[in-house]
Design a protein around this motif. Structure first.
Motif, mmCIF file in Angstrom:
data_model
loop_
_atom_site.group_PDB
_atom_site.id
_atom_site.type_symbol
_atom_site.label_atom_id
_atom_site.label_comp_id
_atom_site.label_asym_id
_atom_site.label_seq_id
_atom_site.Cartn_x
_atom_site.Cartn_y
_atom_site.Cartn_z
ATOM 1 N N LEU A 1 -17.181 27.084 109.916
ATOM 2 C CA LEU A 1 -16.774 27.368 108.539
ATOM 3 C C LEU A 1 -16.265 26.095 107.884
ATOM 4 N N TYR B 1 -17.478 45.721 105.411
ATOM 5 C CA TYR B 1 -17.203 45.359 106.804
ATOM 6 C C TYR B 1 -17.457 43.887 107.095
ATOM 7 N N GLY B 2 -17.275 43.046 106.093
ATOM 8 C CA GLY B 2 -17.380 41.610 106.327
ATOM 9 C C GLY B 2 -18.779 41.089 106.563
ATOM 10 N N LYS B 3 -19.799 41.893 106.281
ATOM 11 C CA LYS B 3 -21.177 41.449 106.546
ATOM 12 C C LYS B 3 -21.529 40.265 105.657
ATOM 13 N N LEU B 4 -22.155 39.265 106.257
ATOM 14 C CA LEU B 4 -22.544 38.060 105.537
ATOM 15 C C LEU B 4 -24.021 38.083 105.172
ATOM 16 N N PHE C 1 -18.909 31.464 100.981
ATOM 17 C CA PHE C 1 -18.624 30.564 102.089
ATOM 18 C C PHE C 1 -19.671 29.446 102.147
ATOM 19 N N PHE D 1 -26.824 35.267 104.047
ATOM 20 C CA PHE D 1 -26.976 33.818 104.081
ATOM 21 C C PHE D 1 -28.121 33.336 103.209
ATOM 22 N N ARG E 1 -14.094 28.343 102.022
ATOM 23 C CA ARG E 1 -14.167 29.755 101.630
ATOM 24 C C ARG E 1 -13.568 29.906 100.238
ATOM 25 N N PHE F 1 -25.198 26.099 105.291
ATOM 26 C CA PHE F 1 -25.554 27.427 104.803
ATOM 27 C C PHE F 1 -24.514 27.917 103.811
ATOM 28 N N TYR G 1 -21.028 27.241 105.448
ATOM 29 C CA TYR G 1 -20.984 27.000 106.882
ATOM 30 C C TYR G 1 -21.803 25.753 107.194
ATOM 31 N N TYR H 1 -16.504 37.352 98.516
ATOM 32 C CA TYR H 1 -16.170 36.046 99.048
ATOM 33 C C TYR H 1 -17.431 35.196 99.126
#
Lengths: 117, 112
Positions: A47, A102-105, A35, A107, A50, A91, A37, A33
């Motif tokens: 947000l 686990y959805g870790k972003l 994004f 940046f 996406r 960002f 921000y 994914y």
């Protein structure tokens, strides 16, 4: 490991005009994914938009749209009809999908956008 | 529905002091995260948790400890604060209909 790069530390635009913020990324994953921000002076992370990598269609949210170029690993944000309230740090971020991500972003460094009246 | 909240919003510490930052979420999310934000560097992941009783290291875990004793709370501890830990700290939780992270308002920490 993922990396995200924003090469424009600062941008400015006149109210009502259009501006594009650049972002490039690198990942070895096939599904991920992306994004954008927004962080206004209040510091809150909001947000904006996406994009799912397996979807070819570019995401849009009102005045915000992206240009997702998967082969080039590019993910730019276009803001149309810029408003004073769009002034903020923006960002770009990425996240692997599923598995142990686990959805870790991850940046980018951020781009400060100033909208002038 | 408050979303993600953080306590405190601001804090000043002296080198060597300890403190705990509290993050709470009311969205029943399994995953929670602590990030730090430094000028010119974006947000970097310190620690994260994939469920009650679990924790794992992120990109910059040194000098921090975390605990997730209850699903809704994620605590970040500094045992002996250093000036290099001066930063803005964000907590986030992950989930929801659009599978994304929801951020707290941040805590500005200054270590003198």
């Amino acid at each position: 490991a993922q990396t995200v790069t924003q090469s424009q530390p600062e941008m400015s635009v006149q109210e009502a005009e259009t501006v594009t913020l650049s972002c490039t990324y690198d990942t070895s994953e096939s599904n991920y994914y992306l994004f954008w921000y927004k962080q206004p002076p209040s510091r809150q992370m909001i947000l904006v938009i996406r994009q799912e990598a397996y979807k070819q269609q570019n995401a849009t949210e009102n005045r915000f749209s992206v240009n997702f170029q998967k082969a080039a690993k590019s993910f730019s944000l276009k803001i149309s009809d810029s408003q004073l309230g769009d002034t903020a740090m923006y960002f770009c971020a990425s996240s692997n999908a599923g598995g142990t991500s686990y959805g870790k972003l991850t940046f980018g460094q951020g781009t400060i956008l100033t909208v002038h009246p | 529905n408050a979303g993600v909240t953080q306590t405190p919003k601001f804090r000043v510490l002296k080198t060597g002091q300890s403190m705990t930052l509290l993050c709470a979420q009311d969205m029943n999310h399994e995953y929670m995260y602590w990030y730090r934000q430094d000028p010119g560097m974006g947000l970097r992941l310190i620690h994260y948790s994939v469920g009650e009783g679990t924790t794992a290291k992120g990109e910059v875990p040194d000098g921090y400890n975390v605990s997730r004793l209850k699903k809704q709370n994620f605590l970040l501890g500094l045992e002996s604060a250093a000036p290099s830990q001066t930063s803005v700290y964000f907590c986030a939780s992950y989930g929801g209909a659009i599978d994304t992270q929801y951020f707290g308002p941040g805590t500005r920490l200054t270590v003198l």
